[in-house]
Design an enzyme around this catalytic site. Structure first.
Site, PDB file in Angstrom:
ATOM      1  N   GLY A   1       0.835  -1.210   0.000  1.00 25.90           N
ATOM      2  CA  GLY A   1       0.000   0.000   0.000  1.00 25.90           C
ATOM      3  C   GLY A   1       0.862   1.249   0.000  1.00 25.90           C
TER       4      GLY A   1
ATOM      5  N   GLY B   1      -0.544   4.899  -1.012  1.00 27.03           N
ATOM      6  CA  GLY B   1      -1.670   5.487  -0.289  1.00 27.03           C
ATOM      7  C   GLY B   1      -1.258   6.658   0.582  1.00 27.03           C
TER       8      GLY B   1
ATOM      9  N   ILE C   1      -0.711  -1.737  -5.967  1.00 30.78           N
ATOM     10  CA  ILE C   1      -1.660  -2.524  -6.759  1.00 30.78           C
ATOM     11  C   ILE C   1      -1.854  -1.873  -8.128  1.00 30.78           C
ATOM     12  CG2 ILE C   1      -3.000  -3.696  -4.959  1.00 30.78           C
ATOM     13  CD1 ILE C   1      -5.049  -1.337  -5.278  1.00 30.78           C
TER      14      ILE C   1
ATOM     15  N   ASP D   1      -0.530  -7.418  -4.538  1.00 29.41           N
ATOM     16  CA  ASP D   1      -1.923  -7.333  -4.093  1.00 29.41           C
ATOM     17  C   ASP D   1      -2.022  -8.100  -2.778  1.00 29.41           C
ATOM     18  OD1 ASP D   1      -4.634  -7.791  -3.646  1.00 29.41           O
ATOM     19  OD2 ASP D   1      -5.090  -7.897  -5.786  1.00 29.41           O
TER      20      ASP D   1
ATOM     21  N   TYR E   1     -15.276  -1.163   9.280  1.00 25.85           N
ATOM     22  CA  TYR E   1     -13.884  -0.713   9.438  1.00 25.85           C
ATOM     23  C   TYR E   1     -13.404  -1.061  10.848  1.00 25.85           C
ATOM     24  CZ  TYR E   1      -9.969   2.663   9.432  1.00 25.85           C
ATOM     25  OH  TYR E   1      -8.738   3.274   9.501  1.00 25.85           O
TER      26      TYR E   1
HETATM   27  C1  AKB Z   1     -10.836   7.257   8.890  1.00 26.45           C
HETATM   28  O1  AKB Z   1     -11.372   8.355   9.126  1.00 26.45           O
HETATM   29  O2  AKB Z   1     -11.437   6.289   8.424  1.00 26.45           O
HETATM   30  C2  AKB Z   1      -9.369   7.103   9.238  1.00 26.45           C
HETATM   31  C3  AKB Z   1      -9.173   6.617  10.636  1.00 26.45           C
HETATM   32  C4  AKB Z   1      -9.315   7.540  11.769  1.00 26.45           C
HETATM   33  O3  AKB Z   1      -8.888   5.479  10.849  1.00 26.45           O
HETATM   34  N1  AKB Z   1      -8.699   8.349   9.041  1.00 26.45           N
END
Ligand code: AKB
Length: 322
Positions: free
Chosen positions: A8, A11, A35, A54, A143
């Site tokens: 990555g 990024g 990637i 990847d 997340y």
């Molecule tokens: C997000 O906002 O998704 C990221 C984080 C705080 O992990 N910047």
């Protein structure tokens, strides 16, 4: 001393961390893993090797680890929080499937592994002010679920297989180099671009939405220092709270206005980002990182703002279209 693979590398974090690692570990290889469609350019391409890697392809990770005799992997592949809500299956595939591949390759080949966690690993039931290092982690975003899973899996591999896994919980990261894209904290980067371009900023979060934030140079130093820390001092591994500043939209707006007096902001709320931000801590307690590996931030809101505005002005003059 070290051969490092950054997965990555093009990024938001990777594009700066790869160059920093090349400065620190000059001589050995710091490989920029990317990637298809996100190929490295400029300094990233010119200052060291680059390989297509990847994270969902374990065999390819192993091949590059063998080719460059990699000792340490920085796993920076992830979908950020807001975009992950739109693509939860992909967020899991990259965040957990990808991490599993890195852990297995690290176990087989003896690599150390850094995989960032986030303030997003906490949820509504977490104490929100000065959130402790060890506390409730029940996020309700995909997340956050991938981040908590990653912390647990990484600690498991350290205890069960002796893989040297370490990490930090990053706050919102602010930089003038590469835009974040798809996060909940992105507004704290976008606001500087609007100020420098002379545009009115439309803030997606309401006043009073406090979150921890950090300037990129501190975040990069944390990523390097935790991997260099004396393991005999570490009581924790995955992942350490780190902190430097906490603010809401009103505070950052007022700070920028001190330097750009004509700057204007209005509110245009994004319900998804607001919901996510409301579930995250207002501020983290980073005592354990300070005690176990001497973590200490260098930037506060004032020094970050001066540096951001100075460098963004230069950047936007040099590249007016970006
Ligand atoms: C997000 O906002 O998704 C990221 C984080 C705080 O992990 N910047």
């Amino acid at each position: 001393m070290k051969n490092i693979l950054v997965i990555g590398s093009t990024g938001q974090i990777g594009s700066e961390l790869t160059l920093k690692l090349r400065d620190i570990y000059s001589g050995p290889s710091v490989v920029a893993g990317y990637i298809k469609g996100a190929e490295p350019k400029g300094a990233l391409l010119e200052t060291g090797p680059a390989e297509e890697v990847d994270i969902t392809d374990a065999a390819r990770i192993a091949e590059v680890v063998d080719k460059y005799k990699i000792d340490a992997i920085y796993n920076l592949a992830a979908l950020l929080s807001a975009v992950a809500e739109a693509k939860p299956q992909l967020a899991w595939k990259i965040g957990v499937g990808g991490l599993y591949n890195c852990l297995e390759v690290s176990r087989e080949k003896g690599c150390a592994l850094f995989t960032p966690s986030s303030i997003g690993s906490f949820g509504l039931s977490t104490p929100h002010v000065k959130t402790p290092q060890d506390t409730v982690q029940r996020p309700d975003t995909i997340y956050g679920v991938t981040k908590v899973t990653g912390e647990l899996l990484s600690d498991y591999y350290a205890k069960r297989f002796g893989v040297d896994t370490r990490s930090v919980r990053f706050p919102g990261l602010i930089s003038y180099t590469t835009l974040p894209g798809g996060g909940t904290t992105d507004y704290a980067v976008d606001i500087y671009y609007s100020a420098v371009r002379g545009e009115k900023f439309k803030c997606p979060l309401k006043p009073g939405t406090f979150m921890d934030m950090m300037y990129m140079p501190d975040a990069l130093r944390a990523a390097v220092e935790i991997m260099e820390a004396d393991p005999s001092r570490l009581k924790h591994r995955n992942s350490f709270n780190i902190a430097s500043m906490s603010f809401d939209p009103e505070i950052i707006y007022a700070k920028i206005k001190e330097h750009v007096p004509g700057f204007e902001m209005e509110y245009e709320l994004d319900p998804l980002r607001q919901r996510i931000a409301d579930s995250w801590p207002d501020s983290l307690d980073d005592t354990c990182a300070r005690e176990e590996w001497d973590w200490k931030p260098e930037y506060d809101l004032e020094s970050m703002t001066v540096d951001m505005l100075t460098n963004l002005r230069k950047k936007l003059i040099a590249e007016p279209a970006t």
